[in-house]
Write an enzyme that holds these catalytic residues in place. Sequence first.
Site: not given
Ligand code: RB5
Length: 154
Positions: A8-9, A66-70, A99, A109, A133
Amino acid sequence: MKLAIGNDHVAVDMKNEIKEYLEAKGIEVADVGTNTTERFNYPVSGYRVARMVADGTVDGGVLICGTGVGISLAANKVHGIRACVCSEPYTARLSRQHNNTNIIAFGSRVIGIETAKMIVDEWLSAEYESGRHQIRIDMIAEIETGQSLSAAEK
Ligand code: RB5
């Protein structure tokens, strides 16, 4: 080997560095992320990479937000995808060995570029061990396709 990469951005610089790093190893990289810092919703690139992995267009995927989560959550909604978000190389390696992950994700981030390279290296060099596994991977697939798990009802 061919990989897809998406971002993403907030992860443009890290995406470009990882892409170059992979290409320098002779890996073909399909970049389906954004290349500007204008807001770009991570499910779009998460989905694009996941689709290519699930279709067999590429051998695996790398996702960075940013976190890899979303972005990993979005990818994991595609059938057949096992995406792992991690911040250190040990989890990346075990995620392949135990896995059978087909996408690795991390956060621009959260970690620096050298850790990101180590994660990618460990993930690429590890091999799925199958054996004990596989029954768990099959259970995950059962949940995915049927929204139920027979072993949990016993
Ligand atoms: C973008 O602001 C941030 O939410 C995205 O990069 C990510 O961290 C979401 O999981």
